[in-house]
Design a protein around this motif. Structure first.
Motif, PDB file in Angstrom:
ATOM      1  N   HIS A   1       4.177   8.418  -3.527  1.00  0.00           N
ATOM      2  CA  HIS A   1       3.218   8.336  -2.316  1.00  0.00           C
ATOM      3  C   HIS A   1       2.462   9.536  -2.400  1.00  0.00           C
TER       4      HIS A   1
ATOM      5  N   LYS B   1      -0.831  -0.788 -16.039  1.00  0.00           N
ATOM      6  CA  LYS B   1      -0.825  -2.186 -16.411  1.00  0.00           C
ATOM      7  C   LYS B   1      -2.449  -2.755 -16.190  1.00  0.00           C
TER       8      LYS B   1
ATOM      9  N   ALA C   1      -2.272   0.165   3.969  1.00  0.00           N
ATOM     10  CA  ALA C   1      -2.592   0.520   5.319  1.00  0.00           C
ATOM     11  C   ALA C   1      -3.273   1.822   5.451  1.00  0.00           C
TER      12      ALA C   1
ATOM     13  N   LYS D   1      -0.923 -10.382   3.208  1.00  0.00           N
ATOM     14  CA  LYS D   1      -2.300  -9.633   3.178  1.00  0.00           C
ATOM     15  C   LYS D   1      -3.244 -10.806   2.623  1.00  0.00           C
TER      16      LYS D   1
ATOM     17  N   CYS E   1      -8.460  -6.748  -4.028  1.00  0.00           N
ATOM     18  CA  CYS E   1      -6.912  -7.727  -4.581  1.00  0.00           C
ATOM     19  C   CYS E   1      -5.931  -6.828  -4.237  1.00  0.00           C
TER      20      CYS E   1
ATOM     21  N   HIS F   1      -0.451   4.977  -6.185  1.00  0.00           N
ATOM     22  CA  HIS F   1       0.459   4.265  -7.337  1.00  0.00           C
ATOM     23  C   HIS F   1      -0.531   4.235  -8.623  1.00  0.00           C
TER      24      HIS F   1
HETATM   25  O1  DWN Z   1       4.522   4.752   5.218  1.00  0.00           O
HETATM   26  C1  DWN Z   1       4.055   3.580   4.698  1.00  0.00           C
HETATM   27  C2  DWN Z   1       4.180   3.264   3.353  1.00  0.00           C
HETATM   28  C3  DWN Z   1       5.573   3.509   2.866  1.00  0.00           C
HETATM   29  O2  DWN Z   1       3.820   1.830   3.188  1.00  0.00           O
HETATM   30  C4  DWN Z   1       4.005   2.412   5.892  1.00  0.00           C
HETATM   31  N1  DWN Z   1       3.403   2.836   6.956  1.00  0.00           N
HETATM   32  C5  DWN Z   1       2.955   1.335   5.474  1.00  0.00           C
HETATM   33  C6  DWN Z   1       2.862   1.465   3.917  1.00  0.00           C
HETATM   34  O3  DWN Z   1       1.583   2.189   3.457  1.00  0.00           O
HETATM   35  P1  DWN Z   1       0.604   1.572   2.388  1.00  0.00           P
HETATM   36  O4  DWN Z   1       0.253   0.271   2.634  1.00  0.00           O
HETATM   37  O5  DWN Z   1      -0.656   2.575   2.400  1.00  0.00           O
HETATM   38  O6  DWN Z   1       1.656   1.727   1.076  1.00  0.00           O
HETATM   39  P2  DWN Z   1       1.288   1.564  -0.514  1.00  0.00           P
HETATM   40  O7  DWN Z   1       2.498   1.638  -1.098  1.00  0.00           O
HETATM   41  O8  DWN Z   1       0.231   2.500  -0.969  1.00  0.00           O
HETATM   42  O9  DWN Z   1       0.514   0.086  -0.486  1.00  0.00           O
HETATM   43  C7  DWN Z   1       0.280  -0.388  -1.919  1.00  0.00           C
HETATM   44  C8  DWN Z   1      -0.462  -1.654  -1.642  1.00  0.00           C
HETATM   45  O10 DWN Z   1      -1.198  -2.103  -2.882  1.00  0.00           O
HETATM   46  C9  DWN Z   1       0.613  -2.651  -0.984  1.00  0.00           C
HETATM   47  O11 DWN Z   1      -0.281  -3.739  -0.364  1.00  0.00           O
HETATM   48  C10 DWN Z   1       0.635  -3.563  -2.446  1.00  0.00           C
HETATM   49  C11 DWN Z   1      -0.568  -3.254  -3.314  1.00  0.00           C
HETATM   50  N2  DWN Z   1      -0.411  -3.180  -4.651  1.00  0.00           N
HETATM   51  C12 DWN Z   1      -0.998  -4.003  -5.509  1.00  0.00           C
HETATM   52  O12 DWN Z   1      -1.709  -4.852  -5.151  1.00  0.00           O
HETATM   53  N3  DWN Z   1      -0.771  -4.020  -6.829  1.00  0.00           N
HETATM   54  C13 DWN Z   1       0.501  -2.227  -5.135  1.00  0.00           C
HETATM   55  C14 DWN Z   1       0.781  -2.124  -6.565  1.00  0.00           C
HETATM   56  C15 DWN Z   1       1.731  -1.181  -7.278  1.00  0.00           C
HETATM   57  C16 DWN Z   1       0.122  -2.779  -7.493  1.00  0.00           C
HETATM   58  O13 DWN Z   1       0.367  -2.917  -8.625  1.00  0.00           O
END
Ligand code: DWN
Ligand code: SAH
Ligand code: ZN
Length: 406
Positions: free
Chosen positions: A244, A383, A317, A343, A337, A376
């Motif tokens: 993160h 990928k 978020a 979502k 996307c 990420h």
């Molecule tokens: O602290 C928090 C963290 C752990 O998760 C929470 N408050 C809320 C959330 O925050 P976030 O939404 O900023 O977290 P992420 O992990 O950065 O969210 C990734 C988003 O991207 C998710 O909606 C899933 C999406 N995603 C995607 O579409 N393709 C993620 C990956 C890895 C992908 O390959």
């Protein structure tokens, strides 16, 4: 304004204006109006805790429809399997051990503990994600963890060897109730282990989008040690984590129960040398953030004016802060996307950009993709190699605005 930890004086240093609830994706028939609050951050002059100035009511953020799924990233699934293995090997070795996870979400960590047949409990106020954990064989208690809940758990299950929380403690303004609850629940030699985004990384990388409604505190060793001491705990270990965008895992034990490891003094010294929690450092961070906003907006407006096709990748978020602070709407980023079912088909909060399923990315590939899930990046770029092979270019804004093309 008073510090939520020690009632000391807060010194504001960054202001992101009017912001929506970051995970409140708008469904087509939603009656509205959306809830907005003032997103600004300050540092406590007494205990150095960095925190939001305004608190969003917890029920507006964490409820049955909370969309975020911890299992959405392969890297995070691996990370949490590793956490579970390590807890099993180090802290859960006595007779009939018991571990409690705060904010277990869809059970990504506790699944491994459950499979090992070890007693556990996930505490999760967001019913939808909690039911996903239960479907994986995880034992879940629906509700917010706080002092009263801790007493209930103790009465039912007895004391815990470990209380663990990932990306959850920093979400909880009412820390006094939390640490009293942990004190109630932990057996005498037990530990509280928690990992959250690290203030040192946020400042070093200007990753301002870690600041949004759910992230109330921005921890570092200096402020966590002070917070722990107020409740009779000692910071006995710290470990930097790459996930993160940079986190720290803190271990707290009751004062005198364990000898602090050398990593604690090292990180404290590093923070002092960097003057991490001093107002001048934090104001300099805020200036870099404003400059990054201006260059991101200029880049996206230029691309729109030349007719380039742009989309967003990852309706995080975090992206609520970027999109609303920069005034980015569907005219600059027509869609985003994302793999999260809850979502898709909705609009991003405040900025109203449509969220589409991942297949929309390649159908056809855009010229540019704004990587909103930059934390990420490695996993996603690995990928999506075909995007760059097809001539596509990633746009990143951390640590500053830059392009990654073919
Ligand atoms: O602290 C928090 C963290 C752990 O998760 C929470 N408050 C809320 C959330 O925050 P976030 O939404 O900023 O977290 P992420 O992990 O950065 O969210 C990734 C988003 O991207 C998710 O909606 C899933 C999406 N995603 C995607 O579409 N393709 C993620 C990956 C890895 C992908 O390959
Ligand atoms: N631990 C997971 C989820 C982080 S999202 C991970 O790291 O991926 C934050 C989670 O904390 C949400 O699932 C939310 O419902 C939960 N949460 C918020 N307040 C809480 C509280 N008081 N007690 C327990 N969980 C809480
Ligand atoms: Zn304070």
């Amino acid at each position: 304004m008073e510090c939520r930890i020690c009632s000391g004086r807060l010194r504001p240093f960054a202001d992101f204006g009017r912001q929506p609830v970051s995970d409140a994706f708008v469904a087509p028939g939603d009656p509205g109006p959306e809830f907005f609050f003032h997103l600004a951050v300050g540092v406590c002059a007494d205990c150095s805790m960095v925190q939001l100035l305004e608190e969003v009511p917890r029920e507006k953020m964490f409820h049955d429809g909370y969309p975020y799924l911890s299992s959405g990233s392969a890297v995070m699934r691996e990370h949490f399997a590793g956490v579970a293995e390590r807890l099993l090997a180090t802290e859960l070795t006595g007779p009939d051990p018991f571990v409690v996870e705060l904010g277990c979400n869809d059970g990504t960590m506790l699944k491994t503990i459950a499979e090992a047949g070890v007693r556990h409990l996930g505490v999760e106020p967001s019913g939808g994600v909690g039911r996903r954990a239960a479907a994986r064989g995880v034992r879940v208690r629906e509700g917010f963890f706080e002092a009263a809940a801790a007493a209930g758990i103790l009465a039912e299950d007895g004391p815990a060897d470990v209380v663990y929380a990932a990306n959850t403690l920093c979400h909880i303004p009412y820390m006094d109730s939390i640490l009293r609850g942990v004190d109630t629940l932990l057996r005498p030699g037990g530990v509280l282990v928690f990992e959250d985004p690290y203030l040192g990384d946020i400042v070093a990388r200007a990753s301002f989008d870690q600041i949004y409604d759910e992230h109330f505190y921005f921890f570092c060793a200096t402020s966590v040690r002070a917070m722990a001491r107020r409740h009779g705990f000692e910071l006995v270990d710290v470990e930097r984590l790459p996930v993160h965008g940079g986190e720290v895992r803190y271990t707290l034990a009751r004062q005198g129960a364990r000898t602090p490891g050398p990593a604690v003094a090292r990180l404290l010294a590093e923070e002092e040398a960097a003057r991490l929690t001093e107002p001048a450092t934090l104001r300099a961070f805020a200036s870099r953030v404003a400059a990054n906003r201006d260059s991101l907006v200029a880049l996206l407006e230029g691309l729109r004016d030349e007719g380039a096709r742009v989309c967003g990748y990852g309706a995080t978020a975090k992206s609520a802060t970027v999109l609303n602070y920069c005034g980015i709407g569907p005219d600059l980023v027509p869609f985003i996307c994302d793999t999260t079912p809850a979502k898709q088909g909705r609009l991003t909060p405040g900025s109203h950009i449509p969220v589409r399923e991942p297949g929309a990315f390649a159908d056809p590939y855009p010229d540019y993709a704004l990587l909103l899930a930059w934390n990420h990046a490695e996993e996603i770029m690995a990928k999506e190699t075909a995007f760059r092979e097809a001539g596509g270019t990633w746009i990143l804004y951390v640590p500053e605005v830059h392009l990654m093309g073919a």
